[in-house]
Design an enzyme around this catalytic site. Sequence first.
Site, PDB file in Angstrom:
ATOM      1  N   ILE A 367       1.265  -1.466  -0.148  1.00 29.37           N
ATOM      2  CA  ILE A 367      -0.174   0.056  -0.101  1.00 29.37           C
ATOM      3  C   ILE A 367       1.108   1.183  -0.198  1.00 29.37           C
ATOM      4  O   ILE A 367       0.798   2.711  -0.387  1.00 29.37           O
ATOM      5  CB  ILE A 367      -0.545  -0.239   1.769  1.00 29.37           C
ATOM      6  CG1 ILE A 367      -1.716  -1.455   0.962  1.00 29.37           C
ATOM      7  CG2 ILE A 367      -1.786   1.257   1.112  1.00 29.37           C
ATOM      8  CD1 ILE A 367      -2.659  -1.338   2.869  1.00 29.37           C
ATOM      9  N   TYR A 368       1.965   1.268   0.719  1.00 29.95           N
ATOM     10  CA  TYR A 368       3.281   1.976   0.689  1.00 29.95           C
ATOM     11  C   TYR A 368       4.563   1.714   0.747  1.00 29.95           C
ATOM     12  O   TYR A 368       5.393   2.190   1.747  1.00 29.95           O
ATOM     13  CB  TYR A 368       2.807   2.861   1.943  1.00 29.95           C
ATOM     14  CG  TYR A 368       3.492   4.325   2.363  1.00 29.95           C
ATOM     15  CD1 TYR A 368       2.043   5.597   2.182  1.00 29.95           C
ATOM     16  CD2 TYR A 368       4.220   4.596   3.090  1.00 29.95           C
ATOM     17  CE1 TYR A 368       1.718   6.872   2.188  1.00 29.95           C
ATOM     18  CE2 TYR A 368       4.210   5.860   2.927  1.00 29.95           C
ATOM     19  CZ  TYR A 368       3.214   7.245   2.071  1.00 29.95           C
ATOM     20  OH  TYR A 368       3.458   8.382   2.194  1.00 29.95           O
TER      21      TYR A 368
END
Lengths: 444, 258
Positions: A367-368
Site C-alpha cells: 500500500i505504501y
Amino acid sequence: MPKYPDKVNLYDDRGKLFETNVPVEALSPLKNTAIQKIIAYVKQCVAVNLEGVEKALATGEVGGKWCIIRGRSLKLDLVKNAGSVADSLKKCLQVDPDDDTEVKVLKGGKHLLVKVPAKRLNAGVEYTTGATAVAAALCCTIIENFNVNIWDADLVHAAVWGRYPQTMEMLGGNVSSLLAVPQQNEGMGYALRNIPCAHIALIAKKNAMNAAALSSILEQTAMFEMGDAIGSFERFHLLGLAYQGLNADNIVYDLVKENAKTGTLGDVVISTVKRALSDGVIKPLKKTPSGYTLYTTSDLNKWNAYAAAGLLAGTMITCGAARSMQHAPSVFIYFNDLLERETGLPGVDFGRVTGTGVEMSFFSHSIYGGGNPAVFHGNHIVTRHSKGFTIPCVAAAVALDAGTTIYTPERISGVVGEVLSEVPELRESLRYVNEAAVSIKGGV
Amino acid sequence: MVEYKPQYYPGGSNVAANRRKYIDPNYKLRKLRTISDDDLVRLMGHRVPGEAYKSVHPPLEELGEPTCPIREIVEPTPGAKAGDRIRYIQFTDSVYFAPLTPYMRAWMGHMRYRGVDIGVLSGRVPLEARERDLEKVAKELVETEIFDPARVGIRGATVHGHALRLDENGLMFDALRRFQYDKNKGEVVYVKDQVGVPLDRPIYVGKPTPEEELRKITSQFRVDGEAFRNDKELIEFVQRIHMLRTEAGFDPNKVKDL
C-alpha cells in the site's frame, strides 16, 4: 536468591520436557551463559563472501550494483585458494596464537565464517570491530598472498569494504555482520534489534520454533540494553522471553498442537484464554447485564506472557496453514482485538502489538511501498514500538513461508544468514539456552 | 477451573448482539442467494472459469519442506499444499446500515476461516488467501446474509463510496458502475468484475435487503439507528481496555484484580 519467585518448566522445540522448576531468572540475559554467548557471537561472527570478492575484482563492479570501474580488473583465484586465504586471515586476526579466533571455509571456498577474537572487541567500545577487523585483515591477506601491487591495492579495498567510507555502511562490500552500523540504529540500545527477520529465519534453517527463540533472545536482550527491562518492567520482559520465545511450560507448542489440523486464529485465542484460566492466571471479575463475563488478573505480567505465547501460536497456525509470511501483521492486530474482546483484559504488550500490526500491515502489503515481512526488524520504523513481542512472531512467519514472495528471505539475507547458520548456538538457540539455564538454576 | 464458554463480544445492544452472532463460528450464516462457482470466479477476475490454478511455488510435496516441528504438525490449507498464488476479494461496506463494519469482517473472518490475511481500511476490506481457499471463503461472504447487494460492494479498485449517499435505488455509489439496479427484476446485477473489467454476461446477486431488515441485522452503530453511546456496557468495556492499557504502561505490577 532469585529476585522473582517464578519457576518454569523448560521444553524443547518439539514439546519434549527438558527440565522442571527452573527459576525464570536462569533465562535472563544477565545470567544465562548461553544467551551471553549468543550475544558475543553476534558481535564476533562475520561472514565473508569470497566468491563475491573474486567476482568484484574480476569485473571491476565494486561498491554496489552497476558501479563498474571500466578497465580495472584483477583475476585472483580466491575461491580455489580459500584454504590458504583462511589460514592467513586467521593469523592476521589472532591476538594470541591459541585464542578464540576461528576461520571456517564453507561451500567449497565461496564463503568464510570468521570469528574475531574476543580480545579485539574487548579492546574497543564499538561492536563494529568484528566487521572492520575482518575487512581490513582480508585486504592485507589478499594483497600479501597474491602479491597485489600498490596500483591495484585500492581495488582490493573496494571489493572488500564496498563503497565505504563514501557511504555510512559497507555498501556493496563482501564482508557482513548481523549487526548494522551504529548510525543505522534508531535509538540507544537498538543494535540487537536491527537484524532483519530474513537473517533470523535462515540462521535457524527455517525451524520456526528456533527462529522465534533466537529473535526473542535478541529482542528481549535489547530491552535490557535499551533501558526497558529494569525495575518495574524486568519481570514483564523475563516472562515474555520465557513464555513466548523459549516455549516455557510448553504453552506455545501446546496451543499450536491443539489447533494444528483445523484451527483458526480465533480458535487459538480461545485456547489461550482456556489455558490462562486453567493455570489460574486470570479469573472472572464480574458478569455484565448482557451476560458477558469480564476477567481480571492479579498478575498482569504473567497474563501478558501467556497472551504473547498465544500470539506466537496464532502466527504459527495462520501463517503455517497458509505457508505464507504475509498474514503476520493481520494476526498481530486481530489476535489481540479478539483476545481483548474475549476477556476484557489488555492484549500483548498492552496494546503496542496491535498498533505495530496496523503499521506493519500498511507497509507490508504494497500500500505504501515497504517490503515483505522478511525485511522487518525491531529497529524498523514501523515495527519498533512493541517491546520485543512482535518480531519473534515475524521471524516465525518468515520461517514458515513456502515461497510466496518475490524477494525471498535468501535473496534479502545474502550470505549472512546462511553462513551464520553454521554456528550451533545461533541455529539452535532454544536448546543451548535451556542447557545453560539448567546448569545455573541453583545459583540464581 | 471455572467454566468457560467463548463469548466473542461484549455489549448490551442489538448491534452488539449481532456482532456476537456473526463472530461466533457456531452461528451458521443464513444463505440468501446462490452464486455459481464460475460466476464467483468471474466476479473476482483472477482466473478464467475452468482454468487451472496458477502457482507461486511448486506443491509442498515436490518442494520438500525444511525440518521444522511446526510445519510437521500444522496442516497446510489445500491451496498452500498445491502452491497456489495468494489472491484477494475486497469489499466496501456502506455506512448506511450495511450488515458489517470493516472491523467486523476481520473479527469474523479470523474466527471462522483458517489461513486468511484480512486488512481493514475505512472504505475497503481485502481478504487474501491461497486462491482455492479464497474461493471457498468468498462463496460464503457473497451468498449469505452479511452481503447486501445494494450496500456492500465487491470492489478490488476504486472503492470510493462507503460514506456517500445512496442513489435513487438505494445503491451505494460506485465510480466504476460495476453494479446496477435492474428495475424489471428488482435485483442488483454486476456488469463488471471487482476491478471494473466488463463481464461477458451479467451476474445477478439478488434483491436489496429492505431498510427495516437491514436496521435489524446490522452490526453498525449509528446515531440515527442504535447509537454507540446508548450501549453503556460496551462503552464501559472500551474505557476499561483503555484504562488497563494505560495503567499497565505506567506500572504493570500495580494493576491487580481490576
